[in-house]
Design a protein around this motif. Structure first.
Motif: not given
Length: 673
Positions: A4-5, A54-55, A57-58, A63, A85-87, A90
């Protein structure tokens, strides 16, 4: 890597530009021009760095989907602020912040000398915040907040030079047209909230199967179809789809940096992003998808035709935006949602590049925007020239360039749809390939090659840019722009060339967007067929050289070269022969005329009728009539109020006599009988 973010990291992304906007807007007088651009650029830079984190980590599987703040609870309906926040999110975060960062840096040079310098930086940072809140939302309420916020700030930016009547007209036009789309949008949200009982994306999508079984009250229409069409009406307004496209070309009245921001990565892509996010709903309604497909095809083709006759450098790029938004919408209608957002991403880079390059040309030409007054700028503005060429090659879908991979994927997908409008859409976007190449390189050749026309200027510009940019108007020879203008051009040129090659595999055929987009592969096989045909970006580019789109694009480039560099008498002859067609195009298919003389006139007539018939005749008539009646009665009674004592005594005696007569009359009448 974490599954998770970090909530703090995510909050930093929208709040950093908001902080910069508040400092520049509220404290601009104290921080000055240098402080305004420093704090806003710092805020957007922080947002960009956090978005890249974030990108990363995604891409590793992280997520985030949670509520941050619960605003209000109405029965079972929860209104909240939250992030999903998903692909898809991001990718949008990185695109929005990177293009915004380039625009912020570019603005230092373009708006130099403008009295509204601090205000402009405040607006564009606020615009970035609004778009980030839109793309990061996990519920319809926050989506609507971001939706309306970008509309409000675009109104402020399009009319930034508020002393220009054309700018004031343009921002009002954008505001009103978007209100039409937003009315449909809020109806769609209302239907989902009413029947799904939630505003949360995940909860609403989970009930999509139940909504599919319901009918819209009083009709035999599927409820989900009506809701999706209403949502798409909102997308038609924001993403400028026919017939709600009329505001976008006029938005060129705003400064060039905001043209790039609106047209490339933020406002106009909001509708495309929203439909892609709503794919679990749209996949259940072929009727809604077919409408999306046909509207997109009409926009892609017919807005491209308008780009052919434009002479304002910014308007050529603006109509190019309209056409490319049509391509994205066609992809949505084909259920190739990932292809639509892929083209959204590649388009954001090369379209921002083309707009900022157009602004660089305008600076070099001392704010003359007519491409007929240019020519031969290649040797005077070498950086602007080469970056413009790269952007144009990406736009027309040249193999190995970013636009090729996304645009060609849309063209291939158009062959694999069973929807009724698929054949029309396929022909429209294939013809659009030639049209795009023709008007793009018409502009390129007229601006950078051929005879130098800027000394005698066959079409003298009107002096309507009295806002001041600190430019030197004494030397008529064009010059290259300062580094704060050219550096963003170079940085945008790089992804315009390579981003498609690097990302097509994970975005279209990998796992990056799998949990963000839903596709029914059996009913809508376009993406499955694309996957079968894909053998890597190199093979796709090599094969692209022998396909019809490549030769159509090449034909468009060669035709533009012949018409405007070698034999300019040919387009002049065609222009004379097709005078009526040109008249239709110059009047933009008479859409503005229809809106002003039919819709606006009808609304004005209706308003006048309600005012005179309803307000004045009925409401005012009733109120004024009762007032007049009471006044007449008061005037009559006033005759009895003489103020004389003997008059009052006489009236009292007459009253006593009348009462006695009334009471004694039965006795006397019986006695008399």
């Amino acid at each position: 890597m974490a599954s998770t973010l970090s909530q703090g990291l995510l909050l930093t992304v929208p709040l950093a530009p908001l902080a910069g906007a508040l400092i520049a807007g509220l404290a601009g007088r104290w921080v000055g021009r240098r402080g305004a651009h420093f704090f806003t650029i710092l805020g957007v830079f922080i947002a960009f760095v956090c978005s890249v984190m974030v990108l990363a980590q995604v891409a590793g599987g992280a997520r985030f989907n949670a509520t941050l703040y619960e605003w209000m609870v109405l029965g079972k309906l929860v209104m909240e602020v939250g992030f999903l926040v998903d692909g898809l999110t991001a990718m949008m975060m990185v695109v929005v912040t990177f293009v915004s960062l380039m625009v912020h840096v570019y603005t230092i040079g373009y708006m130099d000398g403008d009295p509204g310098y601090q205000r402009f930086f405040s607006y564009i940072s606020l615009f970035t915040f609004s778009m980030l809140m839109l793309v990061m939302s996990n519920n319809f309420l926050q989506l609507f907040f971001g939706w309306e916020a970008v509309g409000l700030v675009s109104y402020l930016l399009i009319g930034f030079w508020f002393k220009k009547p054309t700018a004031v007209f343009a921002n009002m036009k954008a505001f009103l047209v978007n209100r039409v789309g937003d009315f449909g949008f809020i109806l769609g949200i209302g239907l989902i909230a009413a029947y799904a009982g939630t505003l949360n994306y995940g909860e609403a999508f989970a009930k999509a199967g139940e909504l599919q079984k319901l009918q819209f009250p009083g009709t035999d229409w599927q409820l989900l179809t009506v809701a999706c069409i209403c949502l798409f009406v909102g997308a038609m307004g924001k993403s400028a789809q026919f017939p709600l496209h009329v505001w976008l070309p006029d938005s060129m009245e705003g400064p060039t940096p905001i043209s790039a921001l609106i047209h490339a990565a933020t406002m106009v892509t909001a509708g495309i992003f929203m439909v892609a996010r709503m794919s679990p709903l749209f996949e259940l309604s072929d009727t809604a998808l077919n409408l999306v497909l046909v509207i997109g095809a009409i926009t892609a083709l017919f807005m491209g035709f308008l780009g052919i006759i434009q002479n304002d450098i910014k308007r050529v790029v603006a109509y190019s935006t309209l056409s490319q938004l049509g391509y994205m919408t066609v992809a949505l209608g084909l259920s190739a949602y990932s292809v639509a957002v892929f083209h959204l991403m590649t388009h954001a880079f090369f379209k921002a590049l083309l707009f900022l390059a157009a602004g660089s040309v305008i600076i070099g030409m001392h704010h003359d925007q007519d491409i007929r007054n240019m020519g031969g700028l290649r040797k005077h503005m070498p950086i602007t020239w080469i970056t413009s060429l790269l952007g144009s090659l990406a736009l027309i879908g040249t193999p190995l360039f970013a636009g090729f991979y996304s645009k060609d994927s849309i063209l291939i997908a158009s062959h694999h749809s069973t929807l009724p409008g698929a054949t029309f859409a396929m022909w429209a976007i294939y013809i659009g390939v030639f049209v795009t190449a023709f008007y793009s390189f018409r502009m390129y050749f007229l601006v950078f090659h051929g005879q130098e026309r800027f000394h005698h200027k066959p079409f003298p510009p009107e002096d309507d840019h009295a806002h001041g940019h600190g430019d030197d108007h004494h030397d008529a020879t064009p010059h290259e722009s300062p580094w704060v203008v050219t550096a963003p051009l170079i940085l945008l040129a790089v992804p315009s060339v390579v981003i498609g090659y690097l990302t097509i595999q994970p975005l279209l055929f990998g796992e990056f967007l799998k949990d963000a987009i839903t596709v029914n592969a059996q009913a809508h096989p376009a993406m499955a067929e694309l996957a079968k045909m894909f053998h890597g970006p190199v093979a796709m580019a090599l094969h692209g050289v022998v396909t019809l789109p490549f030769w159509l694009a090449l034909a468009g480039v060669v035709t533009a070269w012949v018409f405007y560099l070698k034999a300019p008498q040919i387009p002049a002859a065609i222009d004379r022969a097709l005078g009526p067609v040109r008249t239709v195009l110059e009047n933009k298919y008479y859409m503005d005329w229809f809106n002003e003389h039919v819709l606006a006139a009808g609304a004005r007539l209706l308003g006048t009728g309600l005012w005179k018939g309803g307000d004045q005749a009925v409401i005012d008539g009733a109120i004024n009539g009762s007032a007049r009646g009471i006044g007449g009665l008061a005037a009559l009674l006033r005759q009895a109020q003489t103020g004389r004592l003997y008059t009052y005594a006489l009236v009292m005696l007459l009253g006593i006599f009348a009462l006695l007569t009334w009471q004694l009359w039965p006795f006397f009448s019986g006695y008399l009988r």
